[in-house]
Design a protein around this motif. Structure first.
Motif, PDB file in Angstrom:
ATOM      1  N   GLN A 194       0.849  -1.188   0.000  1.00 21.74           N
ATOM      2  CA  GLN A 194       0.000   0.000   0.000  1.00 21.74           C
ATOM      3  C   GLN A 194       0.887   1.241   0.000  1.00 21.74           C
ATOM      4  OE1 GLN A 194      -3.484   0.395   0.039  1.00 21.74           O
ATOM      5  NE2 GLN A 194      -3.315  -1.705  -0.639  1.00 21.74           N
ATOM      6  N   PRO A 195       0.537   2.238  -0.799  1.00 22.60           N
ATOM      7  CA  PRO A 195       1.361   3.448  -0.789  1.00 22.60           C
ATOM      8  C   PRO A 195       1.338   4.100   0.583  1.00 22.60           C
ATOM      9  CG  PRO A 195      -0.640   3.769  -2.060  1.00 22.60           C
ATOM     10  CD  PRO A 195      -0.580   2.323  -1.712  1.00 22.60           C
ATOM     11  N   ALA A 196       2.502   4.390   1.095  1.00 21.30           N
ATOM     12  CA  ALA A 196       2.587   5.027   2.402  1.00 21.30           C
ATOM     13  C   ALA A 196       2.238   6.498   2.276  1.00 21.30           C
ATOM     14  CB  ALA A 196       4.008   4.879   2.931  1.00 21.30           C
ATOM     15  N   ALA A 197       1.855   7.066   3.405  1.00 22.22           N
ATOM     16  CA  ALA A 197       1.409   8.463   3.378  1.00 22.22           C
ATOM     17  C   ALA A 197       2.504   9.398   2.898  1.00 22.22           C
ATOM     18  CB  ALA A 197       0.958   8.854   4.767  1.00 22.22           C
ATOM     19  N   ALA A 198       3.771   9.034   3.204  1.00 22.92           N
ATOM     20  CA  ALA A 198       4.874   9.921   2.849  1.00 22.92           C
ATOM     21  C   ALA A 198       5.155   9.925   1.342  1.00 22.92           C
ATOM     22  CB  ALA A 198       6.121   9.501   3.594  1.00 22.92           C
ATOM     23  N   MET A 199       4.686   8.911   0.637  1.00 29.88           N
ATOM     24  CA  MET A 199       5.003   8.829  -0.783  1.00 29.88           C
ATOM     25  C   MET A 199       3.984   9.616  -1.596  1.00 29.88           C
ATOM     26  SD  MET A 199       6.279   5.010  -1.340  1.00 29.88           S
ATOM     27  CE  MET A 199       6.565   4.001   0.068  1.00 29.88           C
ATOM     28  N   ALA A 200       4.529  10.373  -2.537  1.00 26.38           N
ATOM     29  CA  ALA A 200       3.669  11.295  -3.256  1.00 26.38           C
ATOM     30  C   ALA A 200       3.074  10.677  -4.512  1.00 26.38           C
ATOM     31  CB  ALA A 200       4.464  12.543  -3.606  1.00 26.38           C
ATOM     32  N   MET A 201       3.333   9.403  -4.760  1.00 24.34           N
ATOM     33  CA  MET A 201       2.799   8.780  -5.975  1.00 24.34           C
ATOM     34  C   MET A 201       2.418   7.334  -5.686  1.00 24.34           C
ATOM     35  SD  MET A 201       6.298   8.089  -8.163  1.00 24.34           S
ATOM     36  CE  MET A 201       6.354   9.726  -8.768  1.00 24.34           C
ATOM     37  N   ASP A 202       1.588   6.766  -6.561  1.00 27.55           N
ATOM     38  CA  ASP A 202       1.254   5.360  -6.360  1.00 27.55           C
ATOM     39  C   ASP A 202       2.240   4.494  -7.140  1.00 27.55           C
ATOM     40  OD1 ASP A 202       0.484   5.508  -8.984  1.00 27.55           O
ATOM     41  OD2 ASP A 202      -1.652   5.517  -8.560  1.00 27.55           O
ATOM     42  N   GLU A 203       2.088   3.187  -6.997  1.00 27.52           N
ATOM     43  CA  GLU A 203       3.089   2.291  -7.575  1.00 27.52           C
ATOM     44  C   GLU A 203       3.121   2.380  -9.100  1.00 27.52           C
ATOM     45  OE1 GLU A 203       2.853  -1.716  -6.181  1.00 27.52           O
ATOM     46  OE2 GLU A 203       4.654  -2.312  -7.279  1.00 27.52           O
ATOM     47  N   ALA A 204       1.954   2.524  -9.713  1.00 28.06           N
ATOM     48  CA  ALA A 204       1.903   2.588 -11.185  1.00 28.06           C
ATOM     49  C   ALA A 204       2.644   3.831 -11.690  1.00 28.06           C
ATOM     50  CB  ALA A 204       0.461   2.601 -11.643  1.00 28.06           C
ATOM     51  N   ALA A 205       2.421   4.952 -11.015  1.00 29.01           N
ATOM     52  CA  ALA A 205       3.100   6.194 -11.412  1.00 29.01           C
ATOM     53  C   ALA A 205       4.603   6.060 -11.212  1.00 29.01           C
ATOM     54  CB  ALA A 205       2.565   7.364 -10.594  1.00 29.01           C
ATOM     55  N   PHE A 206       4.975   5.381 -10.141  1.00 27.97           N
ATOM     56  CA  PHE A 206       6.404   5.183  -9.886  1.00 27.97           C
ATOM     57  C   PHE A 206       7.029   4.317 -10.989  1.00 27.97           C
ATOM     58  CE2 PHE A 206       9.676   2.333  -8.079  1.00 27.97           C
ATOM     59  CZ  PHE A 206      10.683   3.265  -7.962  1.00 27.97           C
ATOM     60  N   ARG A 207       6.345   3.261 -11.368  1.00 29.01           N
ATOM     61  CA  ARG A 207       6.878   2.376 -12.411  1.00 29.01           C
ATOM     62  C   ARG A 207       7.051   3.133 -13.739  1.00 29.01           C
ATOM     63  NH1 ARG A 207       7.127  -3.177 -11.751  1.00 29.01           N
ATOM     64  NH2 ARG A 207       6.401  -3.919  -9.737  1.00 29.01           N
ATOM     65  N   LEU A 208       6.112   4.008 -14.009  1.00 29.24           N
ATOM     66  CA  LEU A 208       6.191   4.798 -15.240  1.00 29.24           C
ATOM     67  C   LEU A 208       7.403   5.739 -15.201  1.00 29.24           C
ATOM     68  CD1 LEU A 208       4.503   5.168 -17.837  1.00 29.24           C
ATOM     69  CD2 LEU A 208       3.402   7.108 -16.728  1.00 29.24           C
ATOM     70  N   LEU A 209       7.552   6.395 -14.070  1.00 28.85           N
ATOM     71  CA  LEU A 209       8.706   7.290 -13.896  1.00 28.85           C
ATOM     72  C   LEU A 209      10.006   6.496 -14.029  1.00 28.85           C
ATOM     73  CD1 LEU A 209       9.798  10.158 -12.901  1.00 28.85           C
ATOM     74  CD2 LEU A 209       9.903   9.097 -10.658  1.00 28.85           C
ATOM     75  N   TYR A 210      10.022   5.334 -13.441  1.00 27.71           N
ATOM     76  CA  TYR A 210      11.215   4.481 -13.467  1.00 27.71           C
ATOM     77  C   TYR A 210      11.550   4.082 -14.903  1.00 27.71           C
ATOM     78  CZ  TYR A 210      14.370   0.777 -11.874  1.00 27.71           C
ATOM     79  OH  TYR A 210      15.474  -0.005 -11.627  1.00 27.71           O
ATOM     80  N   GLU A 211      10.523   3.709 -15.627  1.00 22.44           N
ATOM     81  CA  GLU A 211      10.720   3.286 -17.017  1.00 22.44           C
ATOM     82  C   GLU A 211      11.326   4.409 -17.861  1.00 22.44           C
ATOM     83  OE1 GLU A 211       7.643   2.033 -20.364  1.00 22.44           O
ATOM     84  OE2 GLU A 211       7.291   1.003 -18.457  1.00 22.44           O
ATOM     85  N   ARG A 212      10.882   5.628 -17.571  1.00 21.75           N
ATOM     86  CA  ARG A 212      11.356   6.776 -18.369  1.00 21.75           C
ATOM     87  C   ARG A 212      12.746   7.253 -17.965  1.00 21.75           C
ATOM     88  NH1 ARG A 212       5.814  10.232 -18.160  1.00 21.75           N
ATOM     89  NH2 ARG A 212       4.708   9.114 -19.777  1.00 21.75           N
ATOM     90  N   THR A 213      13.091   7.060 -16.715  1.00 25.05           N
ATOM     91  CA  THR A 213      14.315   7.709 -16.230  1.00 25.05           C
ATOM     92  C   THR A 213      15.448   6.765 -15.826  1.00 25.05           C
ATOM     93  OG1 THR A 213      13.319   7.761 -14.025  1.00 25.05           O
ATOM     94  CG2 THR A 213      13.104   9.744 -15.351  1.00 25.05           C
ATOM     95  N   ALA A 214      15.132   5.495 -15.609  1.00 25.87           N
ATOM     96  CA  ALA A 214      16.146   4.608 -15.018  1.00 25.87           C
ATOM     97  C   ALA A 214      17.359   4.400 -15.930  1.00 25.87           C
ATOM     98  CB  ALA A 214      15.519   3.275 -14.642  1.00 25.87           C
ATOM     99  N   ARG A 215      17.117   4.222 -17.232  1.00 19.42           N
ATOM    100  CA  ARG A 215      18.272   3.944 -18.109  1.00 19.42           C
ATOM    101  C   ARG A 215      19.202   5.165 -18.234  1.00 19.42           C
ATOM    102  NH1 ARG A 215      18.814  -0.922 -20.010  1.00 19.42           N
ATOM    103  NH2 ARG A 215      16.997  -2.286 -19.885  1.00 19.42           N
ATOM    104  N   PRO A 216      18.657   6.344 -18.497  1.00 18.27           N
ATOM    105  CA  PRO A 216      19.569   7.509 -18.528  1.00 18.27           C
ATOM    106  C   PRO A 216      20.273   7.744 -17.187  1.00 18.27           C
ATOM    107  CG  PRO A 216      17.377   8.137 -19.300  1.00 18.27           C
ATOM    108  CD  PRO A 216      17.292   6.712 -18.876  1.00 18.27           C
ATOM    109  N   LEU A 217      19.554   7.475 -16.113  1.00 12.94           N
ATOM    110  CA  LEU A 217      20.164   7.681 -14.797  1.00 12.94           C
ATOM    111  C   LEU A 217      21.279   6.661 -14.561  1.00 12.94           C
ATOM    112  CD1 LEU A 217      19.822   9.534 -12.329  1.00 12.94           C
ATOM    113  CD2 LEU A 217      18.410   7.779 -11.295  1.00 12.94           C
ATOM    114  N   ARG A 218      21.050   5.421 -14.998  1.00 12.26           N
ATOM    115  CA  ARG A 218      22.103   4.421 -14.819  1.00 12.26           C
ATOM    116  C   ARG A 218      23.323   4.769 -15.681  1.00 12.26           C
ATOM    117  NH1 ARG A 218      21.333  -2.011 -15.517  1.00 12.26           N
ATOM    118  NH2 ARG A 218      21.059  -1.509 -17.715  1.00 12.26           N
ATOM    119  N   ALA A 219      23.072   5.262 -16.900  1.00 12.49           N
ATOM    120  CA  ALA A 219      24.191   5.652 -17.762  1.00 12.49           C
ATOM    121  C   ALA A 219      25.009   6.760 -17.086  1.00 12.49           C
ATOM    122  CB  ALA A 219      23.658   6.125 -19.117  1.00 12.49           C
ATOM    123  N   TYR A 220      24.321   7.725 -16.504  1.00 13.56           N
ATOM    124  CA  TYR A 220      24.999   8.825 -15.804  1.00 13.56           C
ATOM    125  C   TYR A 220      25.842   8.286 -14.652  1.00 13.56           C
ATOM    126  CZ  TYR A 220      25.248  12.937 -12.670  1.00 13.56           C
ATOM    127  OH  TYR A 220      25.659  13.947 -11.828  1.00 13.56           O
TER     128      TYR A 220
END
Lengths: 187, 158
Positions: A15-41
């Protein structure tokens, strides 16, 4: 007893904790968009693939814990790069506490650093200081503006142009020493 | 540092994404600063592209999410724990203050009850001692106080 009184009824940990500003689906989407460039960096800045994977996990964990919502994808992406940069800084300070300040100004890889030398670019980057690597990658691989670079690295925007110029000269010299020429096809 | 070249931004954009105009290409060929910029920007952009296509799998986002959720839950528990600890401390302090305030009165009430105990023959004295409500209250308070102290110290140790 107190510990028993605190054994709360079973809460599903997914369950999304109160401190987290997004749900799991939104997080996965963000991860998909940013993880590869971030890993390259991270990989080009630390030179170690397994360390880059560790740092990327820590970066997203910190991001989630921060509760940062961001106004746009770009905003969130910059925030992630900022977290990653702080993690890199912590890493370099931990590795070389006695030369922490020098590492910020002058480059060359530490002896124990597991540098990714599989490519000439990786080797050339590893010979630069961490700050040079970060600045160059953000500017030319990520296409970040001077203001964005300054925000991510915590520097003054006014000094980025000259610092970038000097870092570029150093990298160009390393690349040329490895046989790269200015106008050849690189991809 | 040499003077910034006015073509730098255009050169960087062309080096990363192509689209060299004849004028820009001619400038680049004659400008050392832009030649270096072209080399660095093109090499790093190509490197970024090849790293983005790296087939190695990324860390599982589900695991990251789970760890973050667990950490958030732990944080929540720690916050609740802190609040309970403070309430306990406050209750303990209030009880101690009340105890100190009524101690002289309590002692004056207890003293005759204790004096009435015949320690030489406990069995004979038992009904009188057990029947004394003041003594029972005193013993209960002492036991509860000891338990509260034990709980507080045990919680800080864990």
């Amino acid at each position: 007893m107190i510990p028993m009184a605190l054994s709360l009824p079973g809460t599903a940990v997914t369950q999304p904790a109160a401190a987290m500003a997004m749900d799991e689906a939104a997080f996965r989407l963000l991860y998909e968009r940013t993880a590869r460039p971030l890993r390259a960096y991270l990989l080009r800045c630390c030179g170690d693939p397994s360390l880059a994977d560790d740092l990327i996990q820590e970066a997203y964990l910190r991001y989630l814990r921060s509760g940062f919502a961001g106004e746009s994808d770009d905003h969130r992406r910059h925030y992630l790069f900022r977290i990653a940069t702080n993690l890199l800084r912590d890493h370099f300070r931990r590795r070389r506490p006695e030369t922490a300040l020098a590492a910020e100004h002058e480059g060359s890889q530490s002896r124990g650093e597991a540098v990714d030398l599989r490519s000439d670019v990786g080797g050339a980057m590893a010979e630069l200081s961490p700050k040079d690597r970060q600045m160059l990658w953000l500017a030319y691989a990520e296409g970040a503006s001077h203001l964005e670079i300054a925000r991510v690295l915590g520097l003054r925007a006014a000094s980025i142009r000259s610092m970038l110029f000097r870092a570029r000269r150093r990298l160009a010299a390393k690349l040329e020493a490895r046989g790269f020429r200015p106008f050849e096809e690189t991809s | 540092m040499s003077k910034p070249c006015p073509f730098e931004d255009a050169t960087a954009a062309a080096a990363r994404g192509g689209g060299w105009s004849a004028e820009l290409a001619a400038h680049r060929d004659g400008c050392l600063r832009c030649a270096e910029l072209t080399l660095v920007a093109a090499v790093l952009a190509a490197d970024a592209e090849s790293l983005a296509a790296d087939p190695r799998p990324l860390p599982d986002p589900g695991v990251i999410w789970l760890r973050a959720a667990l950490a958030a839950r732990e944080q929540k528990l720690a916050r609740a724990m802190r609040a309970i600890t403070w309430v306990q401390r406050a209750a303990f302090a209030a009880a101690a203050a009340v105890g100190l305030f009524v101690a002289p009165e309590l002692w004056s009430l207890l003293k005759p009850a204790l004096a009435g105990l015949d320690l030489a023959s406990p069995f004979a004295g038992m009904p009188r001692a057990a029947g004394s409500p003041v003594l029972a209250l005193g013993v209960s308070l002492a036991i509860l106080g000891a338990l509260a102290l034990y709980e507080l110290t045990a919680m800080h140790e864990s």
